[in-house]
Design a protein around this motif. Sequence first.
Motif, PDB file in Angstrom:
ATOM      1  N   ALA A  23       0.821  -1.216   0.000  1.00 39.32           N
ATOM      2  CA  ALA A  23       0.000   0.000   0.000  1.00 39.32           C
ATOM      3  C   ALA A  23       0.854   1.265   0.000  1.00 39.32           C
ATOM      4  O   ALA A  23       0.470   2.277  -0.583  1.00 39.32           O
ATOM      5  N   SER A  24       2.028   1.210   0.617  1.00 42.64           N
ATOM      6  CA  SER A  24       2.879   2.397   0.679  1.00 42.64           C
ATOM      7  C   SER A  24       3.483   2.748  -0.684  1.00 42.64           C
ATOM      8  O   SER A  24       3.943   3.866  -0.884  1.00 42.64           O
ATOM      9  N   MET A  25       3.471   1.809  -1.615  1.00 37.44           N
ATOM     10  CA  MET A  25       4.074   2.049  -2.930  1.00 37.44           C
ATOM     11  C   MET A  25       3.048   2.396  -4.007  1.00 37.44           C
ATOM     12  O   MET A  25       3.421   2.743  -5.126  1.00 37.44           O
ATOM     13  N   THR A  26       1.773   2.301  -3.708  1.00 41.55           N
ATOM     14  CA  THR A  26       0.764   2.483  -4.749  1.00 41.55           C
ATOM     15  C   THR A  26       0.796   3.874  -5.372  1.00 41.55           C
ATOM     16  O   THR A  26       0.567   4.012  -6.576  1.00 41.55           O
ATOM     17  N   LEU A  27       1.082   4.879  -4.601  1.00 44.58           N
ATOM     18  CA  LEU A  27       1.156   6.237  -5.145  1.00 44.58           C
ATOM     19  C   LEU A  27       2.302   6.354  -6.150  1.00 44.58           C
ATOM     20  O   LEU A  27       2.149   6.944  -7.221  1.00 44.58           O
ATOM     21  N   TYR A  28       3.446   5.755  -5.829  1.00 46.96           N
ATOM     22  CA  TYR A  28       4.602   5.783  -6.726  1.00 46.96           C
ATOM     23  C   TYR A  28       4.306   5.024  -8.020  1.00 46.96           C
ATOM     24  O   TYR A  28       4.634   5.487  -9.113  1.00 46.96           O
ATOM     25  N   VAL A  29       3.697   3.866  -7.891  1.00 47.61           N
ATOM     26  CA  VAL A  29       3.370   3.069  -9.069  1.00 47.61           C
ATOM     27  C   VAL A  29       2.354   3.800  -9.941  1.00 47.61           C
ATOM     28  O   VAL A  29       2.490   3.843 -11.171  1.00 47.61           O
ATOM     29  N   GLY A  30       1.355   4.402  -9.319  1.00 44.46           N
ATOM     30  CA  GLY A  30       0.346   5.135 -10.077  1.00 44.46           C
ATOM     31  C   GLY A  30       0.927   6.298 -10.854  1.00 44.46           C
ATOM     32  O   GLY A  30       0.607   6.497 -12.029  1.00 44.46           O
ATOM     33  N   VAL A  31       1.796   7.059 -10.221  1.00 41.56           N
ATOM     34  CA  VAL A  31       2.412   8.204 -10.896  1.00 41.56           C
ATOM     35  C   VAL A  31       3.348   7.720 -12.001  1.00 41.56           C
ATOM     36  O   VAL A  31       3.392   8.296 -13.088  1.00 41.56           O
ATOM     37  N   GLY A  32       4.082   6.639 -11.744  1.00 41.08           N
ATOM     38  CA  GLY A  32       4.956   6.085 -12.775  1.00 41.08           C
ATOM     39  C   GLY A  32       4.172   5.581 -13.979  1.00 41.08           C
ATOM     40  O   GLY A  32       4.564   5.791 -15.130  1.00 41.08           O
ATOM     41  N   LEU A  33       3.033   4.924 -13.730  1.00 49.68           N
ATOM     42  CA  LEU A  33       2.190   4.451 -14.837  1.00 49.68           C
ATOM     43  C   LEU A  33       1.584   5.614 -15.614  1.00 49.68           C
ATOM     44  O   LEU A  33       1.461   5.556 -16.836  1.00 49.68           O
TER      45      LEU A  33
END
Length: 128
Positions: A23-33
């Motif tokens: 859950a702590s990485m979802t923001l990073y993954v979303g912005v990267g996508l």
Amino acid sequence: MLELIGLTAGLLLGFLIPIHFPASMTLYVGVGLLAALDSALGGFRSRLKGEFHLPVFLSGTFGNAAIAIFLTWLGNRMGIPMYLAAVLVFGERMFQNFGEIRRELLTSKPKKDKINQDIEHSGELDTK
């Protein structure tokens, strides 16, 4: 055609091999996508216009993703939602790229037909 094959292969891999992120990485993954999707639309637009260059595309893809992830990380450290800057910029660029792709696909044949008609018409005037 190559783009459609790559898109289909990527979607199939995404559905067949699900990857779970904490859950702590979802923001990073979303912005990267979001950065990757923006780059993909920009690459498709430049391909339609005949201006595609792979080094420019790759450097833009990785550079945009790195900047977006850095802004997200920095914002998390400062307690400010700085990822919104990346979301706004990439969102706007995606809509611009989509609009240009749509216009190019809808007007490229009529433009070519009109140019050819004008050339033929001007040739007829020159021979008279």
